[in-house]
Structures are given as structure tokens and as C-alpha cells.
Design an enzyme around this catalytic site. Structure first.
Site, PDB file in Angstrom:
ATOM      1  N   CYS A   9       3.699   8.833   0.633  1.00 59.63           N
ATOM      2  CA  CYS A   9       4.231   7.568   1.738  1.00 59.63           C
ATOM      3  C   CYS A   9       4.291   6.306   0.890  1.00 59.63           C
ATOM      4  O   CYS A   9       3.246   5.852   0.541  1.00 59.63           O
ATOM      5  CB  CYS A   9       3.232   7.386   2.747  1.00 59.63           C
TER       6      CYS A   9
ATOM      7  N   SER B 113      11.622   6.119  15.088  1.00 60.02           N
ATOM      8  CA  SER B 113      10.562   5.942  15.980  1.00 60.02           C
ATOM      9  C   SER B 113      10.714   5.488  17.169  1.00 60.02           C
ATOM     10  O   SER B 113      11.456   4.226  17.304  1.00 60.02           O
ATOM     11  CB  SER B 113       9.772   4.543  15.225  1.00 60.02           C
TER      12      SER B 113
ATOM     13  N   CYS C 286      -0.840   6.385   9.966  1.00 57.91           N
ATOM     14  CA  CYS C 286       0.441   5.404  10.393  1.00 57.91           C
ATOM     15  C   CYS C 286       0.240   4.465  10.987  1.00 57.91           C
ATOM     16  O   CYS C 286      -0.489   4.200  11.736  1.00 57.91           O
ATOM     17  CB  CYS C 286       1.258   6.514  11.225  1.00 57.91           C
TER      18      CYS C 286
ATOM     19  N   GLU D  76       0.735  -1.293   0.040  1.00 64.07           N
ATOM     20  CA  GLU D  76       0.036   0.062  -0.060  1.00 64.07           C
ATOM     21  C   GLU D  76       0.858   1.376  -0.040  1.00 64.07           C
ATOM     22  O   GLU D  76       2.032   1.292   0.482  1.00 64.07           O
ATOM     23  CB  GLU D  76      -0.797   0.175   1.134  1.00 64.07           C
TER      24      GLU D  76
ATOM     25  N   CYS E 205       6.343  -4.763  15.734  1.00 58.60           N
ATOM     26  CA  CYS E 205       5.790  -3.621  16.754  1.00 58.60           C
ATOM     27  C   CYS E 205       4.391  -3.819  17.064  1.00 58.60           C
ATOM     28  O   CYS E 205       3.606  -4.067  16.232  1.00 58.60           O
ATOM     29  CB  CYS E 205       6.077  -2.136  16.104  1.00 58.60           C
TER      30      CYS E 205
ATOM     31  N   CYS F 137       1.210  -1.940  15.239  1.00 59.37           N
ATOM     32  CA  CYS F 137       1.284  -1.500  14.030  1.00 59.37           C
ATOM     33  C   CYS F 137       0.757  -2.770  13.140  1.00 59.37           C
ATOM     34  O   CYS F 137       1.094  -3.821  13.396  1.00 59.37           O
ATOM     35  CB  CYS F 137       2.815  -1.314  13.547  1.00 59.37           C
TER      36      CYS F 137
ATOM     37  N   CYS G  70       6.324  -6.426   7.421  1.00 56.35           N
ATOM     38  CA  CYS G  70       7.366  -5.995   7.871  1.00 56.35           C
ATOM     39  C   CYS G  70       8.013  -7.126   9.109  1.00 56.35           C
ATOM     40  O   CYS G  70       7.007  -8.044   9.607  1.00 56.35           O
ATOM     41  CB  CYS G  70       7.124  -4.976   8.793  1.00 56.35           C
TER      42      CYS G  70
HETATM   43  N1  SAH Z   1       9.269   0.962   9.654  1.00 52.53           N
HETATM   44  C1  SAH Z   1       9.431   2.208   9.898  1.00 52.53           C
HETATM   45  C2  SAH Z   1       8.489   3.279   8.864  1.00 52.53           C
HETATM   46  C3  SAH Z   1       7.097   2.838   8.738  1.00 52.53           C
HETATM   47  S1  SAH Z   1       6.143   2.891  10.283  1.00 52.53           S
HETATM   48  C4  SAH Z   1       9.337   2.806  11.375  1.00 52.53           C
HETATM   49  O1  SAH Z   1       8.861   1.988  12.085  1.00 52.53           O
HETATM   50  O2  SAH Z   1       9.906   3.909  11.782  1.00 52.53           O
HETATM   51  C5  SAH Z   1       5.673   4.837  10.025  1.00 52.53           C
HETATM   52  C6  SAH Z   1       5.518   5.352  11.489  1.00 52.53           C
HETATM   53  O3  SAH Z   1       4.424   5.033  12.163  1.00 52.53           O
HETATM   54  C7  SAH Z   1       6.573   4.904  12.347  1.00 52.53           C
HETATM   55  O4  SAH Z   1       6.943   5.850  13.451  1.00 52.53           O
HETATM   56  C8  SAH Z   1       5.588   3.846  13.371  1.00 52.53           C
HETATM   57  O5  SAH Z   1       6.156   3.758  14.475  1.00 52.53           O
HETATM   58  C9  SAH Z   1       4.172   4.543  13.270  1.00 52.53           C
HETATM   59  N2  SAH Z   1       3.352   4.024  13.589  1.00 52.53           N
HETATM   60  C10 SAH Z   1       3.214   2.563  13.411  1.00 52.53           C
HETATM   61  N3  SAH Z   1       1.975   1.992  14.057  1.00 52.53           N
HETATM   62  C11 SAH Z   1       1.371   3.054  14.420  1.00 52.53           C
HETATM   63  C12 SAH Z   1       0.146   3.380  15.026  1.00 52.53           C
HETATM   64  N4  SAH Z   1      -0.855   2.566  15.110  1.00 52.53           N
HETATM   65  N5  SAH Z   1      -0.379   4.568  15.296  1.00 52.53           N
HETATM   66  C13 SAH Z   1       0.551   5.678  15.112  1.00 52.53           C
HETATM   67  N6  SAH Z   1       1.906   5.341  14.206  1.00 52.53           N
HETATM   68  C14 SAH Z   1       2.138   4.259  14.442  1.00 52.53           C
HETATM   69 FE1  SF4 Z   2       7.592  -2.442  10.992  1.00 48.52          FE
HETATM   70 FE2  SF4 Z   2       7.608   0.208  11.381  1.00 48.52          FE
HETATM   71 FE3  SF4 Z   2       5.381  -1.310  11.773  1.00 48.52          FE
HETATM   72 FE4  SF4 Z   2       7.465  -1.383  13.375  1.00 48.52          FE
HETATM   73  S1  SF4 Z   2       6.167   0.389  13.007  1.00 48.52           S
HETATM   74  S2  SF4 Z   2       6.235  -3.040  12.665  1.00 48.52           S
HETATM   75  S3  SF4 Z   2       9.089  -1.393  12.150  1.00 48.52           S
HETATM   76  S4  SF4 Z   2       6.414  -0.957   9.575  1.00 48.52           S
END
Ligand code: SAH
Ligand code: SF4
Length: 343
Positions: free
Chosen positions: A103, A212, A331, A90, A114, A117, A110
Site C-alpha cells: 500500500c 470511498s 486504513c 508511510e 475527511c 482519517c 492530503c
Molecule cells: N485518498 C484515497 C485513498 C487513501 S485512503 C481515498 O480516500 O480513497 C484509503 C481508504 O481508507 C479509503 O477508503 C479511506 O476512506 C479509508 N479510511 C480513511 N480513514 C479510515 C479509518 N479511520 N478507518 C477505516 N478506513 C479509513
Molecule cells: Fe485524504 Fe483519503 Fe484520508 Fe480522505 S480518506 S483525507 S481523501 S487520504
């Protein structure tokens, strides 16, 4: 098969001359790629022998739009792209007053897991090539009919878990022969793969880096981000300081505000202490809803209190505006597993 859309001019020239073709053909091929041709037979000024060779030995990477969702709340568009091998990623196109920001995803899924996410919960298939990252931007441009000026690698995947292709992408997409996007208009976001952050700093690229963070201590960070067990906060902060020293650039920390998890005044104080003296900005993101995560976003009042606390302690912080929430384009809401009926 050779991914020629991930090659720069000198690589393409070497590839063609190694296979017995003239040097100048490389420019011709690049010019067709720039005109968005999708097959080698459309490269009409190439001799049949070269076209046949390319058909047998190379491919033109694509990211076909198979679904498009437009937010009713703002102008955000979420695309579902199909890659050449039937995998899906996406990408999200956002409209700001200063232009269009895309984006993009860097991996199908991934590995980092986390807990907040959706991508992290959906598993991992493979990393994307540089050409597939470029294709997401170009396809969105063709769809919206306007130039995309800014790019963030904040879609699916961890860019520094696909380091070589991401660096290749950055070098390529900024070229005149390609989309010619300014390096300063690109931001890479990482969950904190420390050795790659240091390598990235050494390259001294003019592109932005976001880290992050989401918690100011190891105990809390390891609870939501498994990567922290491998690269704890002390190492992460050292690598962040190294980046700032090497590049003279401000670093951004992303911090998802989760109700009752990491949004107290005491946590804000701990965060301020951690970041004190570092050239940085904190981007607060009220955590977005992800099915099954059980996390709730902090109340508006709490968000404001958290920003104010950080500001009082001398830390630059803002709350990020949430875009595309009605189409799960915010995000952390992009995911790998699509229902059959989705497409
Ligand atoms: N993998 C990378 C980039 C993709 S995620 C990373 O983790 O930095 C992009 C951003 O969205 C990151 O800062 C991530 O921590 C944040 N993110 C992930 N899940 C989220 C959520 N449920 N609410 C808000 N931000 C979130
Ligand atoms: Fe991967 Fe970034 Fe999502 Fe963490 S926040 S699971 S590193 S995409």
C-alpha cells in the site's frame, strides 16, 4: 533538476539525444536504474561526460527506509520513507496467501480533510512523483527480499488530486523496463474527484478502482467528507456508472462502519437502493481508531447485520480484515507529522 526515474524509454531517449548524447545510452541508464544504483558514478559503462551531465542536471529519486515497524498480530510491516527533500511518507506491506501487497502513498499528507482519517487531519505538503511511488515498492521489495505482486494506492494522499503523476506511475510500473507489475494487480482508491474518475474511465486501463463512499446520502457524506460538497453523491454515482460502462470492470465502494453514524439497518437499505443495478462490491471497513476523531468502530454484531442486510438486498459486500492495527498501519492511520523522536 530532471527526475529521470519518472521517464519511460522514449522520454529518456529524447532527453539524452536533445542534450547531445547517443540514443543507445538511454537503455544503459535504464538498466542501471533497474539494478537499483543510487548515484550516477556507479553507471560505469557511461562516458564521464554523460555522468557529469547527469550529475549536474538530473537526480535519482529515492524513498529511504528510515523506520520499520512489524506487527505482532500479523506479518504487516509499516515503513516510514524519507524522500529526497526531507519529506516523509508511510507505506504498508501486507502478506496474503496470494502474494505480497504494498500500500503506497501518493502525496505527503492530503488536502481532502475527511474527518475519520489521520492523513486528512495532518495537512498537506506536496504530491509525489511517479518515481517516488515506484521507489516505495522497490525499497520494500529489497527490504523483504521478495517480489511484490500487488499494489494499492491507499496510503497517504488522494491519488486523483495528483492525477498526472499517478497515471504516469501506472504506465511506468507495469513496463518490462520497470517493476513489471500487472495492471490488473493494481488498485487506485479515490474519495470521489468526479472529473478525474471520468478521465480515468476513458483511459480504459485494466487496473482496479475503489471509491470511498462511507455514506449513502449527501447530508451524512458531507459531514465526514468535505469533498462531497464539491462532488455530491448523484455526480459520484453517475461517474461510477460511467466507469463500469467504459471499462466493463466491477467497481469497489469502500465504506467505513462507524458506530452510530452510518451503520444502522435503515442506512444499509439506503445504501442498497443507491447501488442497485451497478456492477459493484462493497468493502466494509470497521473504522480504525484515529486520535481525536471521536469515532468508534461498529460492534461485530452490527458489522454482520449490515453485511447481511446488504446481501439480502442483492448487494455484494464483505468486511475487510484489519491488518497491522497494533502499529497504526490500518486504513486511515497513516500520517504526515512525525515526532522528531520517531525517526
Ligand atoms: N485518498 C484515497 C485513498 C487513501 S485512503 C481515498 O480516500 O480513497 C484509503 C481508504 O481508507 C479509503 O477508503 C479511506 O476512506 C479509508 N479510511 C480513511 N480513514 C479510515 C479509518 N479511520 N478507518 C477505516 N478506513 C479509513
Ligand atoms: Fe485524504 Fe483519503 Fe484520508 Fe480522505 S480518506 S483525507 S481523501 S487520504
Amino acid at each position: 533538476m530532471t527526475d529521470i526515474k519518472s521517464m519511460n524509454l522514449s522520454e529518456l531517449t529524447a532527453y539524452l539525444t536533445d542534450n547531445g548524447f547517443e540514443r543507445f545510452r538511454a537503455k544503459q541508464v535504464l538498466s542501471w536504474i533497474k539494478q537499483d544504483v543510487t548515484d550516477f558514478d556507479s553507471m560505469r559503462n557511461l562516458p564521464r561526460k554523460l555522468r557529469d551531465f547527469l550529475k549536474a542536471d538530473a537526480y535519482l529519486a529515492c524513498a529511504d527506509i528510515v523506520r520499520l515497524q512489524r506487527s505482532k498480530l500479523d506479518d504487516t510491516v509499516k515503513y516510514l520513507f524519507r524522500l529526497f527533500d526531507g519529506e516523509y511518507v508511510e507505506g504498508v506491506l501486507m502478506h496474503y496467501h496470494h502474494g505480497r501487497t504494498m500500500c503506497i502513498s501518493s502525496q505527503v499528507g492530503c488536502k481532502m480533510g475527511c474527518t475519520f482519517c489521520a492523513t486528512g487531519k495532518s495537512g498537506f505538503s506536496r504530491s509525489l512523483t511517479a518515481s517516488e511511488m515506484i521507489a516505495q515498492i522497490r525499497c520494500a521489495e529489497l527490504d523483504c527480499g521478495e517480489r511484490i505482486s500487488n499494489v494499492v494506492l491507499m496510503g497517504m494522499g488522494e491519488p486523483f488530486d495528483n492525477y498526472d503523476n499517478v497515471i504516469r506511475f501506472l504506465k511506468l510500473v507495469t513496463c518490462e523496463d520497470s517493476l513489471h507489475i500487472g495492471m490488473r494487480h493494481i488498485t487506485v482508491s479515490t474519495c470521489g474527484i468526479v472529473p478525474r474518475m471520468r478521465e480515468f474511465a476513458d483511459l480504459q486501463l485494466q487496473c482496479g478502482l475503489s471509491v470511498s463512499l462511507h455514506a449513502p446520502n449527501d447530508e451524512a457524506r458531507s459531514r465526514t467528507m468535505p469533498v462531497n460538497r464539491r462532488y455530491p453523491i448523484r455526480e459520484l454515482m453517475e461517474a461510477s456508472r460511467y466507469y463500469v460502462e467504459k471499462t466493463n470492470r466491477r467497481i469497489t465502494f469502500e465504506y467505513a462502519l462507524i458506530d452510530g453514524e452510518n451503520d444502522s439497518d435503515a442506512t444499509a437499505r439506503e445504501l442498497a437502493k443507491l447501488l442497485k443495478g451497478l456492477l459493484c462490491h462493497v468493502n466494509l471497513i470497521p473504522v480504525n481508531n484515529v486520535t481525536g476523531s471521536g469515532y468508534k468502530k461498529s460492534s461485530i454484531k452490527r458489522q454482520q447485520a449490515f453485511v447481511n442486510r446488504l446481501s439480502d438486498l442483492g448487494i455484494n459486500a464483505t468486511v475487510r480484515r484489519t491488518l497491522g492495527s497494533d502499529i497504526d498501519a490500518s486504513c486511515g492511520q497513516l500520517k504526515r507529522n512525525f515526532m522528531k523522536g520517531d525517526v
